[in-house]
Design an enzyme around this catalytic site. Structure first.
Site, mmCIF file in Angstrom:
data_model
loop_
_atom_site.group_PDB
_atom_site.id
_atom_site.type_symbol
_atom_site.label_atom_id
_atom_site.label_comp_id
_atom_site.label_asym_id
_atom_site.label_seq_id
_atom_site.Cartn_x
_atom_site.Cartn_y
_atom_site.Cartn_z
ATOM 1 N N SER B 100 85.660 56.321 47.333
ATOM 2 C CA SER B 100 86.774 55.381 47.491
ATOM 3 C C SER B 100 86.641 54.210 46.521
ATOM 4 C CB SER B 100 86.790 54.924 48.961
ATOM 5 O OG SER B 100 88.005 54.349 49.286
ATOM 6 N N ASP B 223 95.335 63.290 50.778
ATOM 7 C CA ASP B 223 94.634 62.018 50.964
ATOM 8 C C ASP B 223 95.641 60.887 50.895
ATOM 9 O OD1 ASP B 223 93.078 59.776 50.949
ATOM 10 O OD2 ASP B 223 91.766 60.390 49.307
ATOM 11 N N HIS B 251 90.378 61.461 53.575
ATOM 12 C CA HIS B 251 89.828 60.589 52.543
ATOM 13 C C HIS B 251 88.311 60.653 52.501
ATOM 14 C CE1 HIS B 251 89.894 57.352 49.694
ATOM 15 N NE2 HIS B 251 89.233 56.522 50.487
#
Lengths: 400, 273
Positions: B100, B223, B251
């Site tokens: 991320s 996602d 995610h």
């Protein structure tokens, strides 16, 4: 389970639903479906994101799922669910990672907490009001800005002062040592000459020694003068295209050293705000250094890279941060290199790793001075037999 | 070389854990969690690599007193912490694995000291979360992010409770070590709020093309936080990057689909030069 209990369970006054780890809803009880305005089986097969607000989905992905996955359960999570007609329903929710015949599933139970939200809203509103009041306090804001400016100024001054202290020490060394040696020779030989006892040949020797020493003193003083002029240089800072500066200096040096074959790989250098004359001198000295010390069999392999990165503009004040753009430029030669123990030493006045070379030992001192003048920094890294890299960090546009 | 005292300070500040031998593999957790999120991935690599784990300041078991709102108002503050760790342990030839927001933090760090890094593995990266039409789709509108930050404010009271779960023994979950149980993704709510703001308002599109190190981009099929367009954009902007679209959704494939994640990572490490 008795039939009676099953009837009761169907009417439990809380929402229950289950998902796969991918978020596909596999079960939802009557309470859940009713509250979210769906038919009894309509939610089955849809993704959990259907019943979450957008921020709820981010929260689910970044916090709730990782927590349930790692911890195997989660309790008292405050979330907004969203109904079919897009109304928010604040809920408090528990979750558990359950083992099923086919693998794992996440089971959730929740109750709506409409009233709690009202209290929270009020608390947050009060908090926000207090913060706004603080923010809108004009006088305070003005003082804050002034303080900020003063801290930046202070940081510059401390950095400058630290550097000047080092400079003073070095100047002291020049006076007590480097200037004394040729002076002593001058006095010795002139004394001999005046004694009238020298033969014609000896006079010749004495005179040429006097000449050499005078020349040495003159060079030293000229370099010092140029160095000191960098401190008092108040010429205007303009936008300087470093690409142009580099190309120009490289050409100049190439024509001076036509016997050296240059193999250069040069990235595009940015423009920065600074003193054009000084930046020319900086690149002149750095490239000259490569010509003087970075060649192997009259070949100079030069790689120059440039990237813009953000770094803290504060150098000396701790706990103050403001990130601004810096040009990070590396100049690497694959010459004989140097022992990394000397990576700081070489920036000092008259410090040469190879006494035989003709350079006068001021080149890198000029560089560090110019870089300081531009609120940047420079460092050297060397490895014997591999080469040397000089790394420049220069602010792109630091108003000073 | 740093003095031992300074080294220790850095290792405590970011709760750095090092084990295994070989080429260093540095794992950087994403927003909302801590180094524990890597525990499904690590067993596959700890025999071949020197595993380096850490928590960002404000996450997990980091030293919360080291938090400085000014420093961490920019992803560069976190990137510099990564470089501090790298310097403290004198790591070279690093395989960086980020999830991320950590992908961009790792990218920033690698731009500053490219010689330290060997390969970058980005799991669910995004260069910018907010759409910039017509040229860029990040997945969110500015108002969505504002809503998220408001929700975080609203949940402040709840979050304090949520993010610092009570320390408990887990007799019924023997697979969880005591140490793990103590620190599940605990994050200070005030810091989490600022981290969210810095993360979701960040824009690192201009930095992508500066990366000169081979990169693997792992993109989940569905996602919400980093939609498909973002993965494609990254692949176009980073020369020498490889994009792999995963079967996994969501995610956090390193938690929901560790086997697929490990396979893609291993294949990449085995073949990429």
């Amino acid at each position: 389970m008795t039939f009676e209990n099953e009837i009761l369970l169907k009417q439990v006054p809380c929402g229950i639903f289950a998902c796969t780890e991918d978020g596909v809803i596999t079960m939802a009880n009557t309470y859940c479906s009713n509250l979210l305005e769906y038919e009894e089986t309509q939610l089955i097969g849809t993704n959990i994101s259907t019943i979450l607000t957008l921020s709820g989905r981010i929260f689910y992905q970044t916090h709730l799922y990782p927590l349930v996955k790692l911890h195997r359960d989660a309790e008292e999570i405050f979330l907004n669910l969203v109904t079919r007609s897009k109304k928010d329903v604040p809920v408090v929710l528990n979750a558990v990672l359950a083992t099923t015949k086919s693998g794992t599933a996440i089971v959730y139970s929740f109750i709506p907490v409409l009233n709690r939200r009202k209290y929270e809203d009020e608390i947050l509103q009060a908090k926000k009001n207090a913060e706004d009041a603080l923010r809108k306090n004009v006088a305070l804001e003005k003082i804050k800005q002034e303080l900020e400016l003063q801290q930046k100024e202070l940081d510059k001054q401390i950095t400058l002062l630290t550097f000047q202290n080092k400079e003073l020490l070095q100047l002291g060394n020049v006076i007590t040592h480097d200037l004394q040696e040729p002076l002593r020779k001058l006095m010795l030989f002139s004394h001999e000459l005046l004694s009238g006892e020298l033969s014609a040949d000896e006079k010749e020797v004495a005179l040429s020694a006097i000449k050499r020493s005078s020349q040495k003193i003159k060079n030293l003083l000229l370099n010092l003068q140029e160095y000191l002029s960098l401190s008092t240089d108040s010429s205007e800072k303009t936008s300087v295209d470093l690409q142009e500066v580099l190309q120009y200096e490289l050409q100049q040096l190439q024509s001076l050293h036509s016997h050296i074959k240059v193999h250069a790989e040069i990235a595009v250098l940015p423009s920065i705000k600074g003193c054009k004359k000084q930046l020319h001198l900086l690149f002149h000295q750095l490239i000259k250094n490569a010509f003087d010390h970075g060649t192997t069999d009259n070949n100079l392999f030069l790689v120059i890279r440039s990237v813009i990165v953000k770094e803290n503009l504060f150098n000396s004040l701790h706990n103050r941060y403001e990130y601004i753009d810096y040009a990070k430029i590396t100049i690497t030669d694959s010459g004989p290199g140097f022992d990394n123990r000397y990576k700081e030493y070489i920036f000092d006045f008259l410090k040469k790793l190879h006494p035989a070379t003709t350079s006068d030992g001021f080149g890198l001192a000029f560089c560090i001075k110019i870089v300081e003048n531009h609120f940047g920094n420079i460092k050297a890294d060397g490895a014997v037999g591999i080469g040397a890299t000089f790394t420049l960090m220069l602010p792109i546009d630091y108003v000073y | 070389m740093l003095k031992q005292v300074a080294v220790n300070e850095i290792l405590v500040k970011n709760n750095v854990k090092v084990f295994g031998t070989g080429q260093p593999m540095l794992f950087a957790h994403g927003f909302g969690c801590d180094q524990n999120m890597w525990r499904f991935i690590i067993p596959a690599f700890e025999k071949q690599y020197k595993i380096v784990l850490f928590d960002y300041v404000g996450s997990g078991k980091s030293d919360i007193t080291a938090y400085n709102a000014e420093k961490y108002s920019d992803l560069n503050g976190y990137a510099n912490d990564i470089l501090d760790i790298v310097t403290a342990l004198d790591l070279n030839d690093i395989v960086f694995v980020g999830h991320s927001v950590s992908c961009m933090i790792g990218l920033l760090a690698s731009l500053k000291q490219p010689n330290r890094f060997n390969k970058m593995i980005f799991i669910g990266p995004s260069a910018r979360y907010i759409n910039d039409q017509p040229s860029y789709i990040g997945g969110f509108e500015r108002k969505d992010i504002k809503e998220l930050l408001e929700t975080m404010d609203k949940n402040y009271i709840g979050w304090a409770n949520f993010l610092a779960p009570a320390i408990m023994k887990n007799p019924d979950k023997p697979e969880l070590g005591e140490e793990l149980a103590a620190s599940f993704c605990s994050t200070d709510p005030v810091i989490a709020r600022q981290f969210a703001e810095v993360t979701f308002l960040s824009d690192n599109r201009e930095d992508l093309s500066k990366l000169k190190i081979p990169a693997l981009i792992l993109q989940c099929s569905d996602d919400l936080i980093a939609p498909l367009e973002v993965g494609t954009y990254l692949e176009q902007q980073i020369s020498g990057s490889t994009l792999k679209i995963m079967k996994a959704t969501g995610h956090c494939p390193h938690m929901s689909a560790p086997a697929e994640t490990i396979e893609l990572m291993s294949n990449y490490l085995a073949t990429a030069s």
